[in-house]
Each structure stands twice: as structure tokens, then as C-alpha cells.
Write an enzyme that holds these catalytic residues in place. Structure first.
Site, PDB file in Angstrom:
ATOM      1  CB  CYS A 142      44.838  48.337  34.956  1.00  0.00           C
ATOM      2  SG  CYS A 142      43.851  49.568  34.127  1.00  0.00           S
TER       3      CYS A 142
ATOM      4  CG  HIS B 255      46.227  50.003  38.563  1.00  0.00           C
ATOM      5  ND1 HIS B 255      46.869  50.808  37.642  1.00  0.00           N
ATOM      6  CD2 HIS B 255      44.904  50.039  38.250  1.00  0.00           C
ATOM      7  CE1 HIS B 255      45.965  51.304  36.814  1.00  0.00           C
ATOM      8  NE2 HIS B 255      44.773  50.856  37.157  1.00  0.00           N
TER       9      HIS B 255
ATOM     10  CG  ASN C  55      43.949  54.140  35.562  1.00  0.00           C
ATOM     11  OD1 ASN C  55      44.920  53.542  35.093  1.00  0.00           O
ATOM     12  ND2 ASN C  55      42.824  53.535  35.891  1.00  0.00           N
TER      13      ASN C  55
END
Ligand code: ACO
Length: 328
Positions: free
Chosen positions: A113, A253, A283
Site C-alpha cells: 500500500c 492511505h 482499500n
């Protein structure tokens, strides 16, 4: 440190297929209430007809359109993905082909990520060189193909999508200013895996067993994020002598809505806007930051000091301070 690189365009692509929490209730022992309360996610997009390379190429096309450039103007293409279609050819090679970027070369990077922020820091270093006038930095993720759809602890969290930016040299004193990357000890490694390793201590032996689906120790990662990410951002602010009250937006994020106020509290972000779009997209791993940038700035005039912070597998963190000026 004054910089000579700016973000000139931002774009994203989200697959059409929407998978709602109610859809998931039909295949898993879960509920809309649990998912919304624990994560803030209501729905996510699933790439049914799109690959990572295709989504990255669609973002590249949008970036060209927004900036009035053609493929031959592009000098470098960097694609971040933890879910590539394959290891070779790279996604960047497909993007180059799909936009006819005949004067470009490209490569992929992967740091889960955190990948987009790392890719952006690499792109910025190239773009300082006059030989690389136009650099595309794109993150594209098809998390759905690495999920175990019988595991409610991971499959409700992730979605697919892509986003990216065009970097160009700039004469302004602003733009991409500073970057701070961090990698935790390998003891954290097993908190998030979809690695080809049975055990991270078995490096690399003939005992390697493929594990194709993503696993995450959610509580351990949550704890890591709320302690280490604010420290990383605070260190970046100190290093760059940037008071938090001069920051307009904190682009984090999108892993869990509950993380955002906890990070804000630790860096004392009074008056800083911390946008969130996890409700719609879940996500999207390394694509979440450029997708959020596009949600926030699309069509808007900006003159903002912004912190980007990505975190996740590795476990890794990358934060970047930049100035966004212009219409995106
Ligand atoms: N539906 C219903 N119940 C569930 C679900 C579900 N989808 N998932 C878990 N549960 C249950 C668990 O079994 C557990 O039940 P128990 O108490 O009977 O054992 C209970 O809910 C609580 O589970 P927790 O794991 O403690 O739930 P938590 O509140 O920690 O939320 C989550 C889990 C959302 C994963 C959270 O820990 C989190 O967001 N962690 C951080 C994720 C992150 O930041 N990742 C970084 C990037 S990802 C990357 O790099 C790949």
C-alpha cells in the site's frame, strides 16, 4: 529545499462493477453494520473486465488528455502494484504500448500500500533531470484476485482501482518537496502476506510454498499504523521545518476510516482537512492515494500544501510533502 518538480495532472479509473456490503452479506458471515462500524466501507469496485495493466493504461490516457500531451511526449512510466497481471512484461510496458509512448521506458515497483508514494519519490528524482520532462507515476491494483472470498477478515476490506499523476519540471518554488520512507523490522513481516513463503524465516529455500491469497493480522497492523505513521509524518514535518498549521490537507492511505482521527490526533492537525473516500472504494492498496487525490482535486483550482502518507505491507511507510498548484 526548493524543488523543480510539480504534479501537473491527476487522474483515476474505477471499475464499473460495484460490490456492496449487502452483496457480501449473501456470501459471508458478515453484516453491513459490522463493516461500516469497523471500517467505514459501504461498497467497493471489482475489476471484472479490467486487468491491472488495462486500468493503468486508462489512467495514463486520462493524464495525457488532461495535460494536452501525446504518448510520444512521455519519457518515463512507473507503475506501482502489489497485484500485477504478471511479473513480465511489466504493467509499465503495457502502458507504454497502449499509449504509444515510443520515447519512454518504464518499470514497476511494489511496496504494497506504500508503493505509490515510493514510486512518486523515484519519479520526482528522474523528473529533476531535463531528459525526463514528462513522467507518469501510476498505481493500479486488482486486489480482488488475491483475496480469499471465504475469509471475512480480509475480503470485505479491499477493492480494485487505479490512479496516477503526471510529473513535470517546474520553475516555481513549490511542488514535490520532501520524502521520508521507513521499513519496519522483518519481525513485522507476517502481519500482511500474500508472499510465496511459508515462513519468512525460511528465506529462500526449497520449502517455499505458494500462498496466493492475502492474509492480514488486522489488530497488529492497526496498532502499527496508529503508532508509527504519525511518528513518520511528524519527523517529516520537523525535517522540513514545516509547521502543521501550514498544511492544508492530509491525504492518507485509505485502509480504515477509524485510523484517520487517531493519526490526526497524534500529529495535532487542528484545521487540517483529512479527506476520506473509503466508503465508496474500500482499500485499493497503493492506488488509494492517487484515487483520493483525484476525488478531492478533480476540476478544482488548488493552491495547497499537502502531506501524502502511505503505509502497509512490509511493513512500510512513506510520507511526502508537496505543494499542489493549478487546476487538476
Ligand atoms: N464481519 C463480521 N465480523 C468480523 C468480520 C467481518 N467481516 N471480520 C472480523 N470479524 C470479527 C472477528 O472474528 C472478531 O470476532 P471475535 O471478537 O469473536 O474474535 C471481531 O470481529 C473483531 O475482530 P478484529 O480483528 O478485532 O476487528 P477490528 O476492529 O480490529 O477490525 C480491521 C479489523 C478492520 C482489519 C482493523 O483491524 C484494521 O483496519 N486494521 C488495519 C488495516 C491496515 O491499516 N492495513 C494496512 C494496509 S493493507 C496492505 O498493505 C495490504
Amino acid at each position: 529545499m526548493s524543488s523543480v518538480v510539480k504534479v501537473s495532472a491527476i487522474a483515476s479509473y474505477l471499475p464499473e462493477k460495484v460490490l456492496t456490503n449487502t452483496d457480501l452479506e449473501k456470501i459471508l458471515d458478515t453484516s453491513d453494520k459490522w463493516i461500516v462500524q469497523r471500517t467505514g466501507i459501504s461498497e467497493r469496485r471489482i475489476a471484472v473486465n479490467e486487468s491491472v495493466s488495462k486500468m493503468a493504461s486508462l489512467v495514463a490516457q486520462k493524464l495525457l488528455k488532461k495535460s494536452g500531451l501525446s504518448g510520444k511526449d512521455i519519457n518515463l512510466i512507473i507503475v506501482s502494484s502489489m497485484t500485477p497481471d504478471g511479473t513480465s512484461p511489466t504493467a509499465a510496458a503495457f502502458v507504454k504500448d497502449n499509449i504509444s509512448a515510443n520515447n519512454a521506458f518504464g518499470f514497476d515497483v511494489n511496496s504494497a500500500c506504500t508503493g505509490f508514494v515510493y514510486a512518486l519519490s523515484i519519479g520526482e528524482k528522474f523528473a529533476r533531470n531535463p531528459d525526463y520532462k514528462n513522467v507518469l507515476v501510476i498505481a493500479s491494483e486488482q486486489n480482488s484476485k488475491y483475496l480469499n472470498w471465504t475469509d471475512r477478515t480480509t475480503s470485505v476490506l479491499f477493492g480494485d482501482g487505479a490512479g496516477g499523476v503526471l510529473l513535470q519540471r517546474s520553475s516555481d518554488k513549490n511542488d514535490v518537496e520532501s520524502f521520508l520512507g521507513e521499513q519496519m523490522d522483518i519481525k513485522y513481516d507476517k502481519a500482511i502476506t500474500n508472499a510465496m513463503l511459508k515462513d519468512s524465516n525460511e528465506l529462500p529455500t526449497n520449502k517455499i510454498i505458494p500462498i496466493s491469497t492475502l492474509k492480514m493480522d488486522g489488530r497488529k497492523v492497526f496498532e502499527f499504523v496508529v503508532t508509527k505513521v504519525p511518528q513518520n509524518i511528524n519527523t517529516l514535518l520537523e525535517k522540513t521545518h514545516t509547521p502543521i498549521n501550514s498544511v492544508d490537507k492530509l491525504i492518507l492511505h485509505q485502509a480504515n476510516k477509524r485510523l484517520l482521527p487517531l493519526i490526526e490526533k497524534e500529529i495535532n492537525t487542528v484545521g487540517v482537512y483529512t479527506p476520506c473516500d473509503i466508503q465508496k472504494y474500500g482499500n485499493t492498496s497503493s492506488a488509494s492515494i492517487p484515487i483520493l487525490l483525484d476525488s478531492v482535486y478533480n476540476g478544482q483550482d488548488a493552491d495547497d500544501t499537502v502531506i501524502l502518507s502511505g503505509f502497509g505491507g512490509g511493513l512500510s511507510i512513506g510520507s511526502m510533502l508537496l505543494h499542489l498548484k493549478g487546476r487538476f
